[in-house]
Scaffold this motif. Structure first.
Motif, PDB file in Angstrom:
ATOM      1  N   ALA A   1       0.835  -1.198   0.000  1.00  0.00           N
ATOM      2  CA  ALA A   1       0.000   0.000   0.000  1.00  0.00           C
ATOM      3  C   ALA A   1       0.867   1.244   0.000  1.00  0.00           C
ATOM      4  N   ALA A   2       0.416   2.227  -0.737  1.00  0.00           N
ATOM      5  CA  ALA A   2       1.123   3.507  -0.801  1.00  0.00           C
ATOM      6  C   ALA A   2       0.163   4.626  -0.426  1.00  0.00           C
ATOM      7  N   MET A   3       0.605   5.477   0.462  1.00  0.00           N
ATOM      8  CA  MET A   3      -0.235   6.587   0.918  1.00  0.00           C
ATOM      9  C   MET A   3       0.216   7.867   0.247  1.00  0.00           C
ATOM     10  N   GLY A   4      -0.722   8.630  -0.262  1.00  0.00           N
ATOM     11  CA  GLY A   4      -0.403   9.945  -0.787  1.00  0.00           C
ATOM     12  C   GLY A   4       0.165   9.982  -2.187  1.00  0.00           C
ATOM     13  N   ILE A   5       0.186   8.849  -2.873  1.00  0.00           N
ATOM     14  CA  ILE A   5       0.690   8.805  -4.247  1.00  0.00           C
ATOM     15  C   ILE A   5      -0.408   8.249  -5.136  1.00  0.00           C
ATOM     16  N   ARG A   6      -0.712   8.943  -6.197  1.00  0.00           N
ATOM     17  CA  ARG A   6      -1.865   8.568  -7.006  1.00  0.00           C
ATOM     18  C   ARG A   6      -1.726   7.165  -7.596  1.00  0.00           C
ATOM     19  N   LEU A   7      -0.638   6.904  -8.287  1.00  0.00           N
ATOM     20  CA  LEU A   7      -0.448   5.594  -8.906  1.00  0.00           C
ATOM     21  C   LEU A   7       1.037   5.248  -8.825  1.00  0.00           C
ATOM     22  N   PRO A   8       1.452   4.646  -7.737  1.00  0.00           N
ATOM     23  CA  PRO A   8       2.874   4.368  -7.526  1.00  0.00           C
ATOM     24  C   PRO A   8       3.372   3.250  -8.422  1.00  0.00           C
ATOM     25  N   THR A   9       4.425   3.524  -9.135  1.00  0.00           N
ATOM     26  CA  THR A   9       4.990   2.529 -10.039  1.00  0.00           C
ATOM     27  C   THR A   9       6.423   2.165  -9.681  1.00  0.00           C
ATOM     28  N   GLN A  10       6.888   2.656  -8.533  1.00  0.00           N
ATOM     29  CA  GLN A  10       8.233   2.333  -8.076  1.00  0.00           C
ATOM     30  C   GLN A  10       8.150   1.672  -6.708  1.00  0.00           C
ATOM     31  N   ARG A  11       9.009   0.708  -6.478  1.00  0.00           N
ATOM     32  CA  ARG A  11       8.959  -0.043  -5.222  1.00  0.00           C
ATOM     33  C   ARG A  11       9.091   0.865  -4.008  1.00  0.00           C
ATOM     34  N   TYR A  12       9.965   1.878  -4.113  1.00  0.00           N
ATOM     35  CA  TYR A  12      10.229   2.721  -2.947  1.00  0.00           C
ATOM     36  C   TYR A  12       9.037   3.593  -2.565  1.00  0.00           C
ATOM     37  N   GLU A  13       8.046   3.693  -3.438  1.00  0.00           N
ATOM     38  CA  GLU A  13       6.895   4.538  -3.146  1.00  0.00           C
ATOM     39  C   GLU A  13       5.892   3.860  -2.214  1.00  0.00           C
ATOM     40  N   TYR A  14       6.074   2.592  -1.962  1.00  0.00           N
ATOM     41  CA  TYR A  14       5.132   1.846  -1.134  1.00  0.00           C
ATOM     42  C   TYR A  14       5.542   1.884   0.331  1.00  0.00           C
ATOM     43  N   ASP A  15       4.530   2.068   1.193  1.00  0.00           N
ATOM     44  CA  ASP A  15       4.792   2.257   2.607  1.00  0.00           C
ATOM     45  C   ASP A  15       4.547   1.009   3.449  1.00  0.00           C
ATOM     46  N   TYR A  16       3.595   0.205   3.041  1.00  0.00           N
ATOM     47  CA  TYR A  16       3.206  -0.951   3.839  1.00  0.00           C
ATOM     48  C   TYR A  16       3.242  -2.198   2.970  1.00  0.00           C
ATOM     49  N   TRP A  17       3.699  -3.282   3.580  1.00  0.00           N
ATOM     50  CA  TRP A  17       3.869  -4.534   2.843  1.00  0.00           C
ATOM     51  C   TRP A  17       3.207  -5.665   3.608  1.00  0.00           C
ATOM     52  N   GLY A  18       2.635  -6.576   2.847  1.00  0.00           N
ATOM     53  CA  GLY A  18       2.059  -7.754   3.458  1.00  0.00           C
ATOM     54  C   GLY A  18       2.930  -8.971   3.219  1.00  0.00           C
ATOM     55  N   GLN A  19       2.648 -10.027   3.948  1.00  0.00           N
ATOM     56  CA  GLN A  19       3.329 -11.294   3.696  1.00  0.00           C
ATOM     57  C   GLN A  19       2.839 -11.869   2.375  1.00  0.00           C
ATOM     58  N   GLY A  20       3.675 -12.595   1.733  1.00  0.00           N
ATOM     59  CA  GLY A  20       3.352 -13.087   0.409  1.00  0.00           C
ATOM     60  C   GLY A  20       2.624 -14.412   0.414  1.00  0.00           C
ATOM     61  N   THR A  21       2.166 -14.762  -0.764  1.00  0.00           N
ATOM     62  CA  THR A  21       1.537 -16.053  -1.001  1.00  0.00           C
ATOM     63  C   THR A  21       2.239 -16.687  -2.193  1.00  0.00           C
ATOM     64  N   LEU A  22       2.552 -17.962  -2.078  1.00  0.00           N
ATOM     65  CA  LEU A  22       3.345 -18.637  -3.103  1.00  0.00           C
ATOM     66  C   LEU A  22       2.457 -19.131  -4.240  1.00  0.00           C
ATOM     67  N   VAL A  23       2.882 -18.814  -5.442  1.00  0.00           N
ATOM     68  CA  VAL A  23       2.238 -19.314  -6.648  1.00  0.00           C
ATOM     69  C   VAL A  23       3.254 -20.177  -7.387  1.00  0.00           C
ATOM     70  N   THR A  24       2.875 -21.408  -7.631  1.00  0.00           N
ATOM     71  CA  THR A  24       3.740 -22.331  -8.356  1.00  0.00           C
ATOM     72  C   THR A  24       2.991 -22.804  -9.590  1.00  0.00           C
ATOM     73  N   VAL A  25       3.616 -22.624 -10.747  1.00  0.00           N
ATOM     74  CA  VAL A  25       3.003 -23.033 -12.003  1.00  0.00           C
ATOM     75  C   VAL A  25       3.842 -24.156 -12.590  1.00  0.00           C
ATOM     76  N   SER A  26       3.236 -25.299 -12.748  1.00  0.00           N
ATOM     77  CA  SER A  26       3.952 -26.449 -13.302  1.00  0.00           C
ATOM     78  C   SER A  26       3.705 -26.543 -14.798  1.00  0.00           C
ATOM     79  N   SER A  27       4.677 -27.088 -15.481  1.00  0.00           N
ATOM     80  CA  SER A  27       4.568 -27.202 -16.950  1.00  0.00           C
ATOM     81  C   SER A  27       3.835 -28.467 -17.355  1.00  0.00           C
TER      82      SER A  27
END
Length: 123
Positions: free
Chosen positions: A97-123
């Motif tokens: 989540a980014a506060m105060g930025i209309r459409l953040p397109t750079q990693r450093y613009e984000y203020d809050y981060w959540g834990q991830g979820t793993l996606v595995t795609v098999s061939s």
């Protein structure tokens, strides 16, 4: 803002998957949101971003036309619909989540981060 991503799993090439990111804490509807992923050995990359109202979006080239970001402010949730998945999409996906930025397109613009979820795609 506390963020929790969910919806990852093991899928096959060509399958679809929808990730969800639930937010709590400060006013979610004021925040621009983004989805990132990080594959082993790679840097975390921004895939998609959406502004607070949901009428502006950004997509990175690798996912244009395949992934769709959306949000439901009534549910404090942002989604990432992923279609036509390939093994190259295998990664840990996380939301931010980014506060105060209309459409953040750079990693450093984000203020809050959540834990991830793993996606595995098999061939």
């Amino acid at each position: 803002v506390q963020l929790q991503a969910s919806g990852g799993g093991l899928v096959h090439t060509g399958d679809s998957l929808r990730l969800s990111c639930a937010a709590s804490g400060r006013t979610f509807s004021n925040a621009a949101m983004g989805w990132f992923r990080q594959a082993p050995g790679n840097e975390r990359e921004l895939l998609a971003a959406i502004n607070w109202s949901g009428d502006r979006t950004y997509y990175a080239d690798p996912v244009k036309g395949r992934f769709t970001i959306s949000r439901d402010n009534a549910k404090d949730t942002v989604y990432l619909q992923m279609n036509n998945l390939s093994p190259e999409d295998t990664a840990v996906y996380s939301c931010a989540a980014a506060m105060g930025i209309r459409l953040p397109t750079q990693r450093y613009e984000y203020d809050y981060w959540g834990q991830g979820t793993l996606v595995t795609v098999s061939s």
